[in-house]
Structure formats: structure tokens, C-alpha cells
Write an enzyme that holds these catalytic residues in place. Structure first.
Site, PDB file in Angstrom:
ATOM      1  N   ILE A  31       0.803  -1.222   0.000  1.00 30.29           N
ATOM      2  CA  ILE A  31       0.000   0.000   0.000  1.00 30.29           C
ATOM      3  C   ILE A  31       0.839   1.278   0.000  1.00 30.29           C
ATOM      4  O   ILE A  31       0.303   2.363  -0.227  1.00 30.29           O
ATOM      5  CB  ILE A  31      -0.971   0.028   1.205  1.00 30.29           C
ATOM      6  CG1 ILE A  31      -0.218  -0.173   2.526  1.00 30.29           C
ATOM      7  CG2 ILE A  31      -2.046  -1.029   1.037  1.00 30.29           C
ATOM      8  CD1 ILE A  31      -1.128  -0.116   3.752  1.00 30.29           C
ATOM      9  N   GLY A  34       8.749   3.685   0.281  1.00 28.96           N
ATOM     10  CA  GLY A  34       9.586   4.861   0.477  1.00 28.96           C
ATOM     11  C   GLY A  34      11.024   4.454   0.672  1.00 28.96           C
ATOM     12  O   GLY A  34      11.408   3.304   0.402  1.00 28.96           O
ATOM     13  N   VAL A  39       5.250  -0.695   2.813  1.00 28.52           N
ATOM     14  CA  VAL A  39       4.197  -0.981   3.786  1.00 28.52           C
ATOM     15  C   VAL A  39       3.163  -1.871   3.110  1.00 28.52           C
ATOM     16  O   VAL A  39       2.739  -1.605   1.976  1.00 28.52           O
ATOM     17  CB  VAL A  39       3.521   0.311   4.290  1.00 28.52           C
ATOM     18  CG1 VAL A  39       2.441  -0.019   5.320  1.00 28.52           C
ATOM     19  CG2 VAL A  39       4.555   1.248   4.902  1.00 28.52           C
ATOM     20  N   ASP A 154       9.618  15.116  11.733  1.00 27.81           N
ATOM     21  CA  ASP A 154       9.229  15.024  10.319  1.00 27.81           C
ATOM     22  C   ASP A 154       7.704  15.069  10.189  1.00 27.81           C
ATOM     23  O   ASP A 154       7.091  14.229   9.524  1.00 27.81           O
ATOM     24  CB  ASP A 154       9.773  13.753   9.680  1.00 27.81           C
ATOM     25  CG  ASP A 154       9.746  13.826   8.139  1.00 27.81           C
ATOM     26  OD1 ASP A 154       9.643  14.950   7.598  1.00 27.81           O
ATOM     27  OD2 ASP A 154       9.827  12.773   7.488  1.00 27.81           O
TER      28      ASP A 154
END
Length: 299
Positions: A31, A34, A39, A154
Site C-alpha cells: 500500500i 519509500g 508498507v 518530520d
């Protein structure tokens, strides 16, 4: 014959064993991906609970786990039980993390509503009541982290997760992606890496990469940037390098904002971190903002 790595990369519909919890999970779909890895959506075989499995790119036992993966496990463990932070279920240290599943990011949520303008909506397409609820929820999430001496480092829409499928009329918001998070001590001041925070949401004191003694105010700045985006649907500082970002920071960014939001931004977007309010004060300002908006609507 496909290796385990091939299965994760090419055909995500398979079973794997969560050794830490002695259970089997069915990996259904990838899904997100990065720099950390990918993930996956997975379902537990015992009770059918859907979860998110975050799998690091580093899987060879001979290789050192990524620092980001190590930090995330530590931070999630530190924030166990906090309803404003995505919950850790299990992990194999530095390899993968099984965590609570949330349907979408704040970025996706805002994009969907931008295409569906409604009466009494903000410029970003969200109802004013929803805007204020999201901002309050974000501030409370950051307050929960800061109360445990955790700096996220972040905060951005992609790292904020939303569940709008709950029975309540307002979406549930939780902070996620704690790979840059740092647990700090109130008693000591240790140097930290300045190479943190996605550039759109980076506080002025982080620019130039030389300030290694920063703290919680960097998260407060990021909250102000994200809140502006929730209200307007636009990135506040769309700079792709620090030179451009410095020029944008020099201009008061909320001059054309609805007056009820100005005090909030005066708390969060101060150039000097010493003048920036604590997240506790920011939370109170959001409560005042909501009360003022209610009075204006019913005047």
C-alpha cells in the site's frame, strides 16, 4: 522457486509468520513504499484483524538494520498506549514492524475533499468544523509526544494518518512514521543531526545544517505549516532548496488568512524558536479559535 524476498516484492498475496507473536499473517497488498522499504496490508489468521506491516529494505541478518528503523521501533515502544500515535503491535528489530492500520494519510484525505467542495467550506474544501478538529487533533498528538520528551522531527501530511470510517462524525487522526523521532532529555542538551524534516515543513533554525542544538519548537513550526495546508489546501512554503525557503520565510505567510486563525499562526510560525509557543499553549489557542468561530457563526 520464488524466494521470500521475491514474494514480498512481486506477489504480495501470501502468508508469513510473525515469530514475535507466534501467529501467521496473510500479506494482501503493498500500500506504500519509500526510502525505508514498503508498507503492506495484512490480515491476522486468528481473528481477521487487518494490520500494516512495514518492511525494511535491509533483510540480510548480516547487515546492520537501518538507523531509521531502529529509531521508529524505539519511538513507537515509547509511545505505547497513546491514542494519538499509531500503535505498535510487534516487530523484528530493524527488519519489519507490525502496527495498527489506518485507512489513509492526511494528504489523501485533503485531496479527496478538495475535489468535493461543500457549503461553509474552507479554501481547501474541508468544512470549517472539520478543519478545526483536524488542527486540534494534530496539536494534541504532538502534545502527547512532547509530554513524553519525544520530538517527531518530520511532521507532514504524509506522516499523519486519518480514519474517517469511525462511527463518530469527525475523523480520527494519529501521527505515524516515527523513523526520524528522537527521545530527548529535559536535563541535558546533546547535539542532534540538523538533517531532519521534509523541506516544506522545515523550521528556520534548521536551515544551513549547522544548528545541532534544537528542540521541540521545530515540531511546532511544522504544525503551523500543516495547519495552513489543511485550511487552504496549498503548501505554505513550496521551496525545493534552502535559499528559496529562506526568502519565503522572510514574508509573513498568513497575512491574507481569515482573522480567526491569525493568533494560532502567531504562536506557531515565529522565526525565532525562543519566541515560538510551546505545544501546550498552541493547543489552548486552538480551543480559543474554535470558540471564536462558534460565536461568529451564531452572531
Amino acid at each position: 522457486m520464488a524466494t521470500p524476498s521475491d514474494l514480498w516484492a512481486e506477489r504480495p498475496d501470501f502468508w508469513f509468520t510473525d515469530i514475535a507473536e507466534s501467529r501467521t499473517l496473510r500479506v494482501i497488498d503493498r500500500i506504500a513504499s519509500g526510502s525505508f522499504g514498503s508498507v503492506y496490508l495484512a490480515r491476522e489468521n486468528i481473528d481477521g484483524t487487518t494490520v500494516a506491516v512495514k518492511r525494511s529494505k535491509i533483510q540480510d541478518a548480516k547487515e546492520e538494520p537501518q538507523a531509521e528503523a531502529l529509531r521508529e521501533v524505539r519511538a513507537l515502544s515509547h509511545m505505547r498506549g497513546c491514542v494519538r500515535v499509531v500503535q505498535l503491535r510487534s516487530f523484528e528489530f530493524g527488519r519489519w514492524i507490525v502496527q495498527e492500520l489506518m485507512p489513509m494519510t492526511l494528504r489523501t484525505f485533503m485531496s479527496r475533499h478538495a475535489k468535493l467542495p461543500t457549503p461553509h467550506a474552507s479554501d481547501g474544501g474541508l468544512a470549517h468544523r472539520t478543519v478545526q478538529w483536524l488542527i486540534l487533533s494534530l496539536c494534541e498528538a504532538v502534545r502527547a509526544c512532547h509530554s513524553q520528551n519525544l520530538i517527531h522531527r518530520d511532521i507532514k501530511p504524509e506522516n499523519i494518518l486519518i480514519d474517517a470510517s469511525q462511527s463518530t462524525d469527525m475523523p480520527v487522526l494519529k501521527i505515524a512514521d516515527l523513523g526520524m523521532a528522537k527521545i530527548v532529555s529535559e536535563r541535558t542538551s546533546l547535539p542532534l543531526t540538523p538533517l531532519v524534516v521534509t523541506i516544506f515543513y522545515r523550521a528556520p533554525e534548521l536551515l544551513s545544517g549547522t544548528n545541532r542544538y534544537y528542540g521541540k519548537p521545530i515540531d511546532v513550526w511544522s504544525v503551523g505549516c500543516v495547519a495552513h495546508e489543511i485550511i487552504t489546501g496549498r503548501v505554505l512554503f513550496p521551496a525545493y532548496d534552502e535559499i528559496a525557503l529562506r526568502k519565503m520565510h522572510a514574508i509573513t505567510p498568513y497575512g491574507n488568512m481569515d482573522r480567526i486563525y491569525v493568533p494560532f499562526f502567531e504562536h506557531t510560525l515565529q522565526m525565532d524558536p525562543a519566541q515560538r509557543s510551546s505545544i501546550e499553549v498552541v493547543v489552548e489557542s486552538v480551543h480559543v479559535l474554535s470558540n471564536n468561530a462558534f460565536r461568529d457563526d451564531h452572531a
